[in-house]
Design an enzyme around this catalytic site. Structure first.
Site, PDB file in Angstrom:
ATOM      1  N   CYS A 166      10.863   7.813  16.373  1.00  0.00           N
ATOM      2  CA  CYS A 166      11.539   8.860  17.167  1.00  0.00           C
ATOM      3  C   CYS A 166      13.065   8.739  17.194  1.00  0.00           C
ATOM      4  O   CYS A 166      13.750   9.748  17.003  1.00  0.00           O
ATOM      5  CB  CYS A 166      10.999   8.912  18.586  1.00  0.00           C
ATOM      6  SG  CYS A 166       9.492   8.030  18.883  1.00  0.00           S
TER       7      CYS A 166
ATOM      8  N   ARG B  35       5.324  -3.734  14.922  1.00  0.00           N
ATOM      9  CA  ARG B  35       5.293  -4.153  16.320  1.00  0.00           C
ATOM     10  C   ARG B  35       4.623  -5.513  16.399  1.00  0.00           C
ATOM     11  O   ARG B  35       3.612  -5.747  15.736  1.00  0.00           O
ATOM     12  CB  ARG B  35       4.515  -3.141  17.177  1.00  0.00           C
ATOM     13  CG  ARG B  35       5.216  -1.799  17.236  1.00  0.00           C
ATOM     14  CD  ARG B  35       4.481  -0.812  18.088  1.00  0.00           C
ATOM     15  NE  ARG B  35       4.998   0.527  17.847  1.00  0.00           N
ATOM     16  CZ  ARG B  35       4.403   1.647  18.245  1.00  0.00           C
ATOM     17  NH1 ARG B  35       3.256   1.571  18.901  1.00  0.00           N
ATOM     18  NH2 ARG B  35       4.927   2.824  17.982  1.00  0.00           N
TER      19      ARG B  35
ATOM     20  N   GLN C 205       2.585   5.548  10.772  1.00  0.00           N
ATOM     21  CA  GLN C 205       2.192   6.663  11.635  1.00  0.00           C
ATOM     22  C   GLN C 205       2.320   7.974  10.871  1.00  0.00           C
ATOM     23  O   GLN C 205       3.255   8.152  10.093  1.00  0.00           O
ATOM     24  CB  GLN C 205       3.123   6.729  12.854  1.00  0.00           C
ATOM     25  CG  GLN C 205       2.987   5.542  13.786  1.00  0.00           C
ATOM     26  CD  GLN C 205       3.963   5.650  14.938  1.00  0.00           C
ATOM     27  OE1 GLN C 205       5.162   5.791  14.734  1.00  0.00           O
ATOM     28  NE2 GLN C 205       3.457   5.583  16.152  1.00  0.00           N
TER      29      GLN C 205
ATOM     30  N   ASP D 288       3.611  10.625  11.679  1.00  0.00           N
ATOM     31  CA  ASP D 288       4.450  11.001  12.806  1.00  0.00           C
ATOM     32  C   ASP D 288       5.152  12.332  12.551  1.00  0.00           C
ATOM     33  O   ASP D 288       5.401  12.701  11.408  1.00  0.00           O
ATOM     34  CB  ASP D 288       5.511   9.904  12.980  1.00  0.00           C
ATOM     35  CG  ASP D 288       5.876   9.688  14.431  1.00  0.00           C
ATOM     36  OD1 ASP D 288       5.374  10.444  15.271  1.00  0.00           O
ATOM     37  OD2 ASP D 288       6.661   8.765  14.699  1.00  0.00           O
TER      38      ASP D 288
ATOM     39  N   HIS E 121       8.149  14.986  14.879  1.00  0.00           N
ATOM     40  CA  HIS E 121       8.830  15.337  16.120  1.00  0.00           C
ATOM     41  C   HIS E 121       9.285  16.773  16.031  1.00  0.00           C
ATOM     42  O   HIS E 121       9.880  17.171  15.035  1.00  0.00           O
ATOM     43  CB  HIS E 121       9.994  14.378  16.367  1.00  0.00           C
ATOM     44  CG  HIS E 121       9.529  12.981  16.592  1.00  0.00           C
ATOM     45  ND1 HIS E 121       9.500  12.037  15.593  1.00  0.00           N
ATOM     46  CD2 HIS E 121       8.992  12.395  17.690  1.00  0.00           C
ATOM     47  CE1 HIS E 121       8.989  10.914  16.081  1.00  0.00           C
ATOM     48  NE2 HIS E 121       8.659  11.106  17.349  1.00  0.00           N
TER      49      HIS E 121
ATOM     50  N   LYS F  88       1.241  15.005  28.537  1.00  0.00           N
ATOM     51  CA  LYS F  88       0.704  14.842  27.181  1.00  0.00           C
ATOM     52  C   LYS F  88      -0.746  15.290  27.081  1.00  0.00           C
ATOM     53  O   LYS F  88      -1.429  15.500  28.094  1.00  0.00           O
ATOM     54  CB  LYS F  88       0.834  13.401  26.726  1.00  0.00           C
ATOM     55  CG  LYS F  88       0.039  12.428  27.571  1.00  0.00           C
ATOM     56  CD  LYS F  88       0.123  11.017  27.006  1.00  0.00           C
ATOM     57  CE  LYS F  88      -0.591  10.057  27.924  1.00  0.00           C
ATOM     58  NZ  LYS F  88      -0.762   8.740  27.382  1.00  0.00           N
TER      59      LYS F  88
ATOM     60  N   HIS G 189       6.365  14.699  20.526  1.00  0.00           N
ATOM     61  CA  HIS G 189       5.884  13.691  19.567  1.00  0.00           C
ATOM     62  C   HIS G 189       4.434  14.043  19.271  1.00  0.00           C
ATOM     63  O   HIS G 189       3.696  14.360  20.192  1.00  0.00           O
ATOM     64  CB  HIS G 189       5.859  12.283  20.159  1.00  0.00           C
ATOM     65  CG  HIS G 189       7.105  11.840  20.846  1.00  0.00           C
ATOM     66  ND1 HIS G 189       7.944  10.910  20.303  1.00  0.00           N
ATOM     67  CD2 HIS G 189       7.642  12.177  22.037  1.00  0.00           C
ATOM     68  CE1 HIS G 189       8.947  10.688  21.146  1.00  0.00           C
ATOM     69  NE2 HIS G 189       8.784  11.447  22.208  1.00  0.00           N
TER      70      HIS G 189
HETATM   71 ZN   LIG Z   1       7.815   9.759  18.630  1.00  0.00          ZN
END
Ligand SMILES: [Zn+2]
Ligand SMILES: [Zn+2]
Length: 646
Positions: A335, A364, A382, A384, A386, A470, A516
């Site tokens: 992000c 992580r 991910q 991912d 945005h 969310k 996200h």
């Molecule tokens: Zn994010």
């Protein structure tokens, strides 16, 4: 008289001192037979506890999670009794219920417990159970409790941390145990019990403490439930993604590379690539743009995003450059990078929404004991993206994302899923950042999108993050286990922290809202779940190889190659097994490697320009003889059954 409110809102006036069981009987004899546990004003109590004040009563049966927990925790008492009888002198510590069953942590001293002992313990547990002993709570003074357990340093430690006047024991048969309560009425309803395993466990989870023996067990009100559960366990073992990953040559872990860092073998990489292409194609249609960002970022980036303050101390520590003294972190999230991509130029409201997508690899730190196959790793990718939009665009964007998530689930055979909408706790408005007006907009957008798309959803108040509401998707796999997959999250925090803006129709600068979203979650975890859900029989469109050409002997190598070429012209992925092995052996191995189609070629096929097709798992059906064109039509029909156009 007291007022007892039931979950349906109805209120019963009952005499002071009634028990939950009395209330159940008052409702119906049938209910009373099935009630095994209760809670009053949110606190777990016994079905025999007397009620003295007004309150809200929930009655639990075996079908409730709380009912199962009471059932399993109660069985742990019975098992503790059996263990004490069979192993005199052992020290009992704690015996809670868990998601599937219960355990008891025991200091066995010099004694040992092995698999061979399980049967006699189970037999004793069932013997005690059949005697139908009631579970009864009893208050004990601190001094008395300490005296009773003077030879058990574990219970002594537990009691020392309790306040005098709050200490209770639970009695059944001639056995007692320190316990807060929450039991079934009597042992008689425990009809089946199995010890599942034993493992080492440190006292209170601290490796500086003594290692105890954790005895895992499970119990049921019917023998049939236990049989079904054990079958499910066996099937789960067969489907374990770590086992299938090895058998299908998908991924590998090397201690030299480092634990929790999966290595993707060619077939696994092809599988990932196919999933990525599938999602990229759909995302392109949905208006996403691909971006690429580096695997590290300046520490300051994560200080700005707030990730450093929150997770910094527990993550991989900063990387220092040799000369300039700069500090970089391994990227834990994509992000912040995407915020800086948005910040690369000014935007007008007419340009929004911007949708940036990246298969972004993040790192992580996880403790080594927490790592598990592909589901808990230290480096993962991910899927991912945005979305940066105006508050008024949230509604349409949510619908857009839900469409994409449903398309993903449908194409991969996840049919059984639910959604959870997490919204604010209205009693605690100070917990959240962003204006009340924007929160309302966002929450309404999520709920209306969920309704509009026909999702089976629940609304959970107070479950939202401090930075936005969310929507989470939970899928049930083929074995009925629940997994959390895709998530869609509104964020008012990062746009503030990164000072993101766009010029509105009023010519003034405004903050965009950020969403996200990740339908898979991560490639690693998703592939693990997909493996266990399908047992490796992926939808054909996803299979790294959709067919294997099995030649009857080396003589037909040229024809096999010709078939492969023709298949490639039809965009069918295949390979040749031209080894000098019997066809029976080749078929068996191809079945194990889960190739959806086996194409057998020999003299007959070469002469006629055909292939003999055998579909995996359909032994009885016999092979069919078709041309390549006909086969291409068959395989395309199979693909279109699952993979629809987005
Ligand atoms: Zn994010
Ligand atoms: Zn208990």
């Amino acid at each position: 008289m007291i007022k007892v409110t039931l979950p349906d809102g109805s209120v019963k006036e009952m005499a002071q001192g009634v028990t939950p069981m009395d209330v159940a009987k008052n409702i119906s004899e049938g209910l009373a037979r099935n009630v095994i546990s209760a809670s009053y004003n949110g606190t777990t109590i016994e079905t025999t506890t007397t009620l003295t004040t007004d309150g809200t009563l929930i009655l639990f049966t075996w079908n409730d999670v709380a009912g199962k927990k009471a059932f399993w925790h109660s069985t742990s008492h019975v098992m503790a009794q059996a263990l004490e009888e069979l192993y005199p002198g052992i020290k009992l510590t704690l015996g809670p219920a868990i998601d599937n069953g219960f355990y008891y942590d025991v200091d066995f001293g010099d004694q040992k417990i092995t698999d061979a002992d399980f049967k006699k313990i189970e037999d004793r547990v069932l013997e005690i159970s059949r005697e139908k002993h009631e579970f009864k709570m009893r208050s004990v003074s601190k001094a008395e409790a300490l005296n009773v357990y003077k030879n058990n340093e574990y219970k002594t430690e537990l009691i020392s941390n309790l306040e005098d006047g709050t200490i209770t024991f639970c009695d059944h048969a001639n056995f007692f145990d320190l316990c807060r309560g929450g039991h079934i009425p009597n042992t008689g309803i425990i009809k089946a019990m199995k010890i599942l395993s034993v493992a080492g466990a440190y006292w209170r989870g601290d490796e500086k403490n003594k290692q105890l023996t954790r005895v895992y067990g499970i119990s049921f009100p019917k023998q049939k439930d236990l049989t079904d559960y054990l079958e499910l366990l066996e099937e789960a073992k067969r489907r374990d993604h770590r086992k299938l990953g090895k058998e299908l040559d998908l991924f590998h872990f090397s201690q030299k590379v480092g634990q929790g860092l999966p290595l993707w073998l060619p077939k696994g990489a092809a599988l990932r690539d196919r999933l990525e292409q599938f999602l990229k194609k759909a995302q392109k249609k949905a208006g996403y743009e691909q971006v690429v960002t580096p695997h590290i970022g300046m520490k300051d980036l994560y200080v700005t995003s707030g990730h450093y303050a929150k997770y910094g101390a527990d993550s991989f520590q900063p990387i220092h450059t040799p000369a300039e003294g700069e500090e970089f972190l391994l990227k834990p999230m994509n992000c912040p990078h995407h915020c800086e991509i948005y910040n690369a130029r000014p935007w007008s409201y007419k340009d929004l929404p911007k949708r940036y997508a990246e298969f972004g690899t993040v790192y992580r730190y996880e403790q080594s004991g927490e790592l598990h196959g592909l589901t808990r790793v230290r480096g993962f990718t991910q899927d991912d993206a945005h979305i940066f939009c105006t508050p008024d665009q949230l509604d349409a964007e949510f619908k857009n994302v839900i469409d994409l998530v449903l398309y993903v689930f449908g194409s991969l055979g996840f049919e059984n899923f639910t959604a959870q909408v997490s919204v604010r706790d209205l009693d605690n408005p100070d917990k959240y950042i962003g204006s009340v007006e924007n929160w309302e907009k966002a929450e309404n957008a999520i709920i209306s999108a969920a309704k509009d798309k026909g999702l089976n959803y629940v609304i959970e108040a107070g479950e939202a993050a401090f930075y936005g509401p969310k929507l989470d998707f939970m899928v049930k796999d083929a074995l009925g286990r629940s997994w959390q997959l895709g998530t869609i999250q509104v964020d008012y925090n990062l746009p503030e922290r990164f000072e993101l803006s766009y010029k509105g129709a009023d010519d003034k600068l405004h903050r965009p809202v950020m969403i996200h979203r990740a339908p898979f979650g991560s490639m690693e975890r998703f592939i693990a779940i997909l493996l266990e859900h399908t047992a490796g029989n992926f939808p054909i469109w996803l299979m790294p190889e959709q067919a294997i050409i099995l030649s009857l002997s080396e003589k037909y190598e040229n024809y096999a190659k010709k078939v492969l070429d023709l298949l490639e012209n039809h965009e069918i992925r295949a390979l040749i097994d031209n080894r000098n092995e019997t066809i029976g052996k080749k078929i068996r191995e191809a079945e194990m490697k889960k190739y959806p189609f086996m194409l057998i070629v020999g003299e007959e096929e070469e002469k006629n320009g055909t292939i003999s097709v055998r579909q995996r798992g359909q032994e009885g059906k016999g092979n069919i003889s078709v041309t390549i064109e006909e086969f291409a039509a068959i395989i395309n029909e199979e693909i279109n059954k699952t993979l629809k156009q987005f």
